[in-house]
Design an enzyme around this catalytic site. Structure first.
Site, short mmCIF file in Angstrom:
data_model
loop_
_atom_site.label_atom_id
_atom_site.label_comp_id
_atom_site.label_asym_id
_atom_site.label_seq_id
_atom_site.Cartn_x
_atom_site.Cartn_y
_atom_site.Cartn_z
N HIS A 156 2.63 -11.37 14.32
CA HIS A 156 3.71 -11.84 15.20
C HIS A 156 3.51 -13.28 15.65
O HIS A 156 4.43 -13.91 16.19
CB HIS A 156 3.80 -10.92 16.42
CG HIS A 156 5.16 -10.91 17.07
ND1 HIS A 156 6.25 -11.59 16.57
CD2 HIS A 156 5.61 -10.28 18.20
CE1 HIS A 156 7.30 -11.39 17.35
NE2 HIS A 156 6.93 -10.60 18.35
N THR A 163 0.85 -1.19 0.00
CA THR A 163 0.00 0.00 0.00
C THR A 163 0.88 1.24 0.00
O THR A 163 1.93 1.26 0.65
CB THR A 163 -0.95 0.01 1.22
OG1 THR A 163 -1.80 1.16 1.14
CG2 THR A 163 -0.21 0.02 2.53
#
Length: 414
Positions: A385, A333
């Site tokens: 994560h 993006t």
């Protein structure tokens, strides 16, 4: 007679909203002609007529939610003179003759909704009825623009927020909330796509352990190479050489080196994708969409530039299909086109990572012991994560940085 139904668009789409009627009651319709635009949470779809004739009934107004398979209009044989729709509407308030009420019920019940309010029969669209109920407006008090007396949603909106007299204490609170000062607050209903964007982004935030790491890239060499090669590139390929092809190539190379960034979680399994379908975020009037560049690892610079340009045009023209949006493995993006210096992008769907590009700013940096003014860009990698550790996330971003600062390596390896 042919019924116009909401078609099946994809397995995950069960409903949509009427965005715009291109034809109105009485219009001539050709077979295969586009008559209404349907907005879904993924794409806008054009619904066509399977038969030629005259559009005699519209059974759902703009803004209404409709289900797959629902009949939303009727087309009948004819040349388009269209006196037929007027007859049922005029027949509803007609005095006693028994023949008139018998002709009216089918069309009147199918399209507008007749309500008993102050003793008069009010003909209103479903959307108008819903808005009136939300605003606490008596439909009988609304002055319709339609010469046939049908109350539409625009009439209710123009009527204002005058509430129906309500002696009961319970409704007082909702009406107080609804009666906003329109000179100070503009109220807009969220589009179906905006609602979906909001829902999906919230789901990602709540269902992943999202973290973001940052780095910066010196754009000097990329900009110099692009400046030297763009004319030759255009002459030989017919494509414009932009920055997105460099970033896409760098991302693919980094994903190959750090495969968990190109993965996703499914239950208690990690799915490592062996393909490189790169989503490229595109801003449209309706919100952000992420069409996918398929097999970016197999495309050269010109093919990537062409794919991105084609997808961006389709997005802005509302021509994207579901196939253009599904199955990406990683997303890029670019907030820099709007001037963003730094941001924390949110991951797209079930993907494990997204790269955020930002605006290029000239800043003083240290180069070989000297301070120089260089065009610099901050990069941000947001990642899940749960499956990507700090070592891989930092290594991935560092690889992207190094490849962009040595763009000849990208050209040689492409």
């Amino acid at each position: 007679m042919a019924e116009i139904k909401v078609p099946e668009l994809a397995e995950s789409i069960t409903e949509g909203s009427i965005a715009q009627w291109v034809k109105k009651v009485g219009d001539r319709v050709e077979k295969g002609e586009f008559i209404v635009e349907l907005e879904t949470d993924k794409v806008n779809a054009e619904i066509i007529s399977e038969e030629a004739g005259v559009l005699t009934q519209i059974l759902a107004e703009e803004g209404d939610t409709v289900l797959v398979g629902q009949v939303i209009a009727v087309v009948e044989a004819g040349e388009g003179a269209a006196p037929a729709p007027a007859a049922p509407v005029e027949a509803a308030p007609a005095p006693a003759a028994p023949a008139a009420p018998q002709a009216a019920p089918a069309p009147v019940e199918a399209a507008p909704v007749v309500e008993e309010t102050t003793g008069e029969r009010v003909i209103a669209s479903p959307a108008a009825r819903r808005l009136a109920r939300e605003k606490g407006i008596d439909l009988a008090a609304v002055s319709p623009v339609d010469p046939q007396g049908r109350v539409r949603v625009q009439d209710v909106a123009a009527h204002g927020t005058a509430p129906v007299a309500a002696p009961q204490a319970a409704p007082a609170a909702p009406k107080a909330v609804a009666a906003v000062d329109e000179s100070r607050v503009t109220v807009e209903k969220m589009s179906r796509r905006r609602q979906t964007i909001a829902k999906r982004l919230l789901e990602v935030k709540q269902s992943t352990a999202m973290l973001t790491t940052f780095n910066e890239v010196d754009m000097t060499n990329v900009m110099a190479l692009r400046s030297r090669k763009k004319d030759q590139f255009f002459e030989s390929t017919g494509s414009k050489l932009g920055f997105m092809s460099f970033f896409t190539k760098a991302v693919v190379a980094a994903l190959k080196k750090y495969p968990y960034v190109n993965a996703q979680i499914s239950g208690d399994e990690i799915h490592l994708n062996n393909f490189f379908d790169i989503g490229v975020a595109v801003s449209t009037e309706e919100g952000l969409v992420v069409p996918v560049v398929r097999d970016a690892d197999r495309k050269n610079f010109a093919e990537i530039e062409d794919s991105i340009a084609d997808l961006a045009k389709k997005a802005r023209d509302k021509k994207l299909g579901l196939a253009d949006l599904q199955g990406g493995s990683f997303t890029i993006t670019n907030g820099g086109v709007f001037g963003s210096l730094m941001s924390t992008p949110i991951m797209n769907g079930t993907q494990a990572g997204i790269l955020g590009m930002h605006t290029i700013k000239k800043r003083p940096v240290e180069v070989n012991g000297e301070v120089e003014i260089r065009p610099m860009m901050y990069l941000a990698l947001s990642y899940d994560h749960r499956i990507i550790d700090g070592k891989d996330s930092v290594g991935f971003l560092k690889t992207v940085k190094e490849l962009l600062e040595n763009p000849e390596d990208l050209l040689l390896n492409s």
